[in-house]
Design an enzyme around this catalytic site. Sequence first.
Site, short mmCIF file in Angstrom:
data_model
loop_
_atom_site.label_atom_id
_atom_site.label_comp_id
_atom_site.label_asym_id
_atom_site.label_seq_id
_atom_site.Cartn_x
_atom_site.Cartn_y
_atom_site.Cartn_z
CB CYS A 134 -0.93 0.02 1.21
SG CYS A 134 -2.05 -1.37 1.26
C1 BEZ Z 1 0.59 -4.64 1.87
O1 BEZ Z 1 0.32 -3.48 1.58
O2 BEZ Z 1 1.72 -5.08 1.71
C2 BEZ Z 1 -0.46 -5.54 2.45
C3 BEZ Z 1 -1.49 -5.04 3.21
C4 BEZ Z 1 -2.43 -5.88 3.76
C5 BEZ Z 1 -2.36 -7.24 3.51
C6 BEZ Z 1 -1.36 -7.73 2.72
C7 BEZ Z 1 -0.38 -6.89 2.18
#
Ligand code: BEZ
Length: 240
Positions: A73
């Site tokens: 994210c």
């Molecule tokens: C990420 O942004 O890496 C992420 C966020 C929530 C679950 C899995 C990955």
Amino acid sequence: MKLHLFGNHSPDGQTEIIVPTGYRSVQRWHPHLGDIFPDFTAQSSIGKIDFHNWAEGHWVYLFSHPAAFTPVCSTELADVASRKEDLAARNVRAITLSRDRLEDQAIWAEDLAELFGHPIDFPLVSDPEGVIAGVCGMVHPHEDALLTVRKAFIIDPALRIRMIIEYPMSIGRDIEEVLRVIDALQATDAENLAAPAGWMPGDPLLVRAATSDDEARTRFGDRLLMLRRYLRMVRPRPKQ
Ligand code: BEZ
């Protein structure tokens, strides 16, 4: 194990699809291409947002993401922030949504700006109860019971949904592809054409299947290139 299935088949019985009964759900609205994106009111990093008022008259890239302070994210928000001028040049407003608290989103956005060097100055919508996320199909229980998946919409200036994508939690989206689709939508809307696979600005477009040859000849003249009856290309307008 006995699977209880339900399905659908063509009248001649030649085509059939079987879906596990557990997937049956009470019919409710799902966002579809061409639908008006629902209006919503929510708290965001730019204050209370009334979506239709904020969005109307602009192209909008609305994307949900799972959570603040997570790796993928973080790169996605920085990627969008880094293309601020390219979005503005196309009259596009970006807006993101997650189930985080406003306070957490604010601290995270500050940190991303410091880390990546681009201010996050598009709105971060806080939907802690998942009210918007639920209606817009952003929570997929087999992916995660609570977190929003990487769902994204391109919405046109008349508030109609023009593109929907869903990516897994572990794979980041590419703003370059979003810009390409917006360019393609704007170019094809302008001349009621279609865009071929991998189209980039400056490439030929395609005559839509419903357009007759006569109409295509009249509208596009020597820009028209008939490859097959079903495959008719239109060269870009010559530069003035
Ligand atoms: C990420 O942004 O890496 C992420 C966020 C929530 C679950 C899995 C990955």
